[in-house]
Design a protein around this motif. Structure first.
Motif, PDB file in Angstrom:
ATOM      1  N   TYR A 183      42.514  44.101  50.527  1.00 52.04           N
ATOM      2  CA  TYR A 183      42.169  43.979  49.103  1.00 52.04           C
ATOM      3  C   TYR A 183      42.262  42.525  48.646  1.00 52.04           C
ATOM      4  CZ  TYR A 183      42.048  44.841  44.114  1.00 52.04           C
ATOM      5  OH  TYR A 183      41.711  44.825  42.791  1.00 52.04           O
ATOM      6  N   TYR A 214      49.146  47.610  46.155  1.00 49.59           N
ATOM      7  CA  TYR A 214      49.113  46.197  45.768  1.00 49.59           C
ATOM      8  C   TYR A 214      48.624  46.048  44.323  1.00 49.59           C
ATOM      9  CZ  TYR A 214      48.213  41.207  45.907  1.00 49.59           C
ATOM     10  OH  TYR A 214      48.218  39.858  45.623  1.00 49.59           O
ATOM     11  N   ILE A 215      47.584  46.803  43.997  1.00 54.66           N
ATOM     12  CA  ILE A 215      47.056  46.752  42.627  1.00 54.66           C
ATOM     13  C   ILE A 215      48.148  47.159  41.633  1.00 54.66           C
ATOM     14  CG2 ILE A 215      45.400  47.823  41.037  1.00 54.66           C
ATOM     15  CD1 ILE A 215      43.525  48.114  43.524  1.00 54.66           C
ATOM     16  N   ARG A 216      48.872  48.204  41.960  1.00 54.73           N
ATOM     17  CA  ARG A 216      49.954  48.641  41.061  1.00 54.73           C
ATOM     18  C   ARG A 216      51.061  47.602  40.974  1.00 54.73           C
ATOM     19  NH1 ARG A 216      50.616  55.163  41.138  1.00 54.73           N
ATOM     20  NH2 ARG A 216      48.408  55.509  40.770  1.00 54.73           N
ATOM     21  N   GLN A 226      50.679  44.414  41.254  1.00 53.90           N
ATOM     22  CA  GLN A 226      50.205  43.325  40.390  1.00 53.90           C
ATOM     23  C   GLN A 226      50.404  43.660  38.918  1.00 53.90           C
ATOM     24  OE1 GLN A 226      46.120  42.608  41.843  1.00 53.90           O
ATOM     25  NE2 GLN A 226      46.824  40.573  42.444  1.00 53.90           N
ATOM     26  N   GLY A 243      46.538  46.515  51.676  1.00 57.10           N
ATOM     27  CA  GLY A 243      46.754  45.493  50.651  1.00 57.10           C
ATOM     28  C   GLY A 243      46.146  44.148  51.031  1.00 57.10           C
ATOM     29  N   ASN A 295      43.841  53.857  43.356  1.00 55.56           N
ATOM     30  CA  ASN A 295      44.881  53.525  42.375  1.00 55.56           C
ATOM     31  C   ASN A 295      44.802  54.446  41.157  1.00 55.56           C
ATOM     32  OD1 ASN A 295      46.862  52.026  40.902  1.00 55.56           O
ATOM     33  ND2 ASN A 295      45.194  50.946  39.873  1.00 55.56           N
TER      34      ASN A 295
END
Lengths: 450, 450
Positions: free
Chosen positions: A345, B345-347, B349, A342, A313
């Motif tokens: 994670y 996914y982190i982005r 969120q 995803g 990321n």
């Protein structure tokens, strides 16, 4: 504790910040003298060790003069006033080039200090320079960066361990008495163990990360490297922005020795030496804990998923636009990291919560857990395979094997130098319960001989 | 509001739960009579509409008798006592088979009620059966499930919309006066709009999700479908476990019409009819808001990443072990979903947090935002392409286009029936500010004619 000096030893080798602070206040020496001693030691030793990647004598001496002036005016900002300190090069400093160990940031100067650096300045510390970090702190060997490999003061053909490679080498060789490092899977404790100094990873989120280049945001920590526990504690207090509470301990300590092999293979001689050191420290209180073996594989897998996804990321655009600027090994790790899914994670996030709870259960029966910090001694620079017993192991996996669980769980953990094996330093890792940084530091400060 | 009855109309068509509750208490009718009316309507209409996938007359009548006994004993559990209610088949009920619309769970009976069902039972409601859900609620058409397609009471060749397909058809056709649905991207509001009933998606986390089969945990909501806003409110109060607060509104309402096209193409006739309805409801207070157009693409992309990764997390083992049991279209969506990367996914969120804040800014200037609930009327069962103007659009993307932003942001949103276009119902969506469910329901209850 049975350590003689490393081959490469400068002015601050084995010195105590407590003692230096007293002598500064007694007028026996000045911060300018200390800073000159640091600069001289760096000039002499850095060509061998490659610990510092940026030193600015003028800037450092100006800070030292300022500290001396304050002493003369009777102003005392606390025990770090006038003390030379090194900063890992993945931590922003407005007055030093900060490269994060990467060609992507060659020659860059950040606009602002990291919060932890700001706090060091407010405490009157003298920042003498930036220390080598494995590129983007993404590697435990300390031999892959824009500036090459850092080298071990006990044997310059060997790695320091990483990623806080230069900070460990700088303290172990006596260039400075204190340094800041960061730790996402063991990056303070591993080089501390391999270089024979104290390295402390505090509880998750106890030190602000603003201005520290992220590796993996749910695992990143900032902490001190030092010659002595008390000195690590002084630095921790400054960057955490609070004094440690005195610990009151009524009942005898319950200390759990993590059964050898729970986190993977350990060099037999090293294991026995670290165990003996633990016995000397904790005596009868030491019991063997078996349960970690059942959790260790899941802990490693969970940490790996979190670390990979979070690391990619951070670097997705650089991997897209300029992959060739990464050092090969780091780029390969990032390529793998980009593949984490995803849903994996999401599972790792809930796994982390579950594993924290399982470890908290174990800490209901123990005050401290102990193990070797690293299951091997420093390997040659660039080596990627090491023999443990009859087994060939990946050096990087071995280096990280005993430390990363405590990043996943966010628990405070300290590596203490407990002697030499075949002439190279080994570390004892002591892990505290959630949030019990102060107690860990106090207990170990009382027990561990200077 | 200008709706005549659908072609397929049962006993409860257009009836008010408020009125029924009064008549039950006045002794004019009994819960057993109401439940028999529901069962008769289901028997007559369900072969055409396929709204219910499980009905147990004996169980329902036993609950009705119990409710009548309590009335006779003078015990009053509140306005839902004795009222027939339908439950979407992705919500657990211990006394009815619950399939989640999937062959993976054919014939399964959960051990426990979902929390929302438990609350309905405690309120004395009569559960008459389970309504068809798109398989695992993963689709907005309502025509892919273990039990086939639900059909629109206004034209049985057309979809109901989904995924709360059967709940919308059951209320719209008058089989029951109330039904529970779930909404992850529009799954309550879409079928409510296409079938001409009221559908309310409350604020995120205002109704417990325990016992509701997850689709995407950061976007899932439970809520009511009903003939009237007041009835939806009664059901919401029961499942949320609290009474709505009365709203005090001193100043004139500021209502923002989301500029047509902000969330994609809209059928021109539908757009103009919904806009006129909004004008009738809000008069001079209605202003056009342009900013949503700048955010809509990012909102959709962010929601999609969250939904995909979270959905695959739920189904990873089933996709591994028995992919053939998924309906083809759902399996294809899941295959794509498994590809979302961890770093994406982190982005997503952090994107969700940023977008929530941006929308909160807009709500500083408006009390309510309004738009069409869905930009088209119901399409034929199994159709996957629809013309909007001269443009060919994917039916599923069009159905979700105007609702999913309010799942991402977690804001309360209600779809109200505002007439027919070419003989088929259309819905007005009214969106409230964060946490203002009660105010939204009160305001719309005052304004919207029964």
């Amino acid at each position: 504790m049975n350590l003689t000096k490393p081959i490469q030893a400068g002015y601050f080798s084995g010195q105590s910040v407590f003692d230096l602070a007293q002598r500064l206040r007694a007028g026996c020496l000045t911060s300018v003298e200390l800073t000159e001693a640091a600069l001289d030691s760096i000039e002499r030793l850095n060509p061998i060790l490659n610990a510092f990647v940026c030193v600015d004598a003028a800037v450092a001496l100006a800070q030292a003069s300022k500290a001396d002036e304050l002493f003369e005016q009777g102003q005392d900002l606390g025990p770090l006033q006038g003390i030379p300190v090194a900063i890992k090069d993945n931590i922003d400093t407005f007055d030093h080039v900060t490269t994060y160990g990467s060609a992507h940031f060659a020659g860059c100067k950040p606009e602002h200090d990291a919060v932890c650096v700001q706090r060091l300045r407010e405490a009157g510390a003298v920042i003498v320079g930036k220390t080598l970090t494995h590129e983007f702190a993404y590697g435990p060997t300390g031999d892959r960066s824009l500036q090459g490999a850092a080298r071990n003061p006990w044997d310059a053909t060997c790695i320091t361990g990483g990623s806080s490679a230069g900070s460990a080498a700088a303290v172990a060789s006596g260039m400075v008495p204190l340094a800041l490092g960061t730790d996402t899977g063991g990056s303070i404790r591993i080089p501390a163990a391999l270089c024979g100094v104290v390295g402390f990873k505090p509880s998750f989120a106890s030190v602000p990360l603003e201005g520290v280049f992220p590796l993996a945001s749910s695992l990143d920590h900032v902490g001190p490297l030092a010659n002595h526990i008390e000195d690590a504690r002084l630095l921790f207090e400054v960057i955490a922005g609070r004094r440690c509470a005195a610990s009151t301990q009524a009942r005898p300590l319950r200390v759990g020795w993590i059964a050898s092999g729970s986190f993977g293979a350990v060099d037999a001689e090293l294991d026995s030496q670290v165990y003996q050191a633990a016995q000397q420290l904790f005596g009868e209180g030491l019991q063997t804990v078996d349960e970690l073996a059942l959790l260790s594989a899941e802990m490693k897998a969970t940490l790996q998923v979190l670390q990979r996804a979070e690391a990619f990321n951070v670097h997705a655009e650089r991997m897209q636009n300029a992959p060739q600027l990464f050092e090969d090994e780091v780029r390969e790790r990032l390529e793998l990291s980009g593949e984490v899914r995803g849903w994996q994670y999401i599972r790792a996030q809930s796994g982390q919560a579950r594993l924290k709870a399982a470890i908290a259960q174990i800490f209901q029966r123990y005050d401290l857990l102990v193990s070797p910090s690293v299951p091997i001694t420093a390997t040659p620079v660039d080596a990627r395979v090491v023999q443990i017993g009859a087994q060939d192991m990946d050096v990087r996996a071995a280096l990280l094997s005993h430390t990363s669980a405590w990043n996943l769980t966010g628990l405070p953990a300290i590596s203490l130098p407990v002697g030499l094996v075949r002439g190279m330093p080994v570390g004892l890792q002591v892990i505290g319960a959630a949030g019990e940084d102060d107690r860990l530091l106090t207990l170990m400060g009382q027990r561990f001989p200077r």
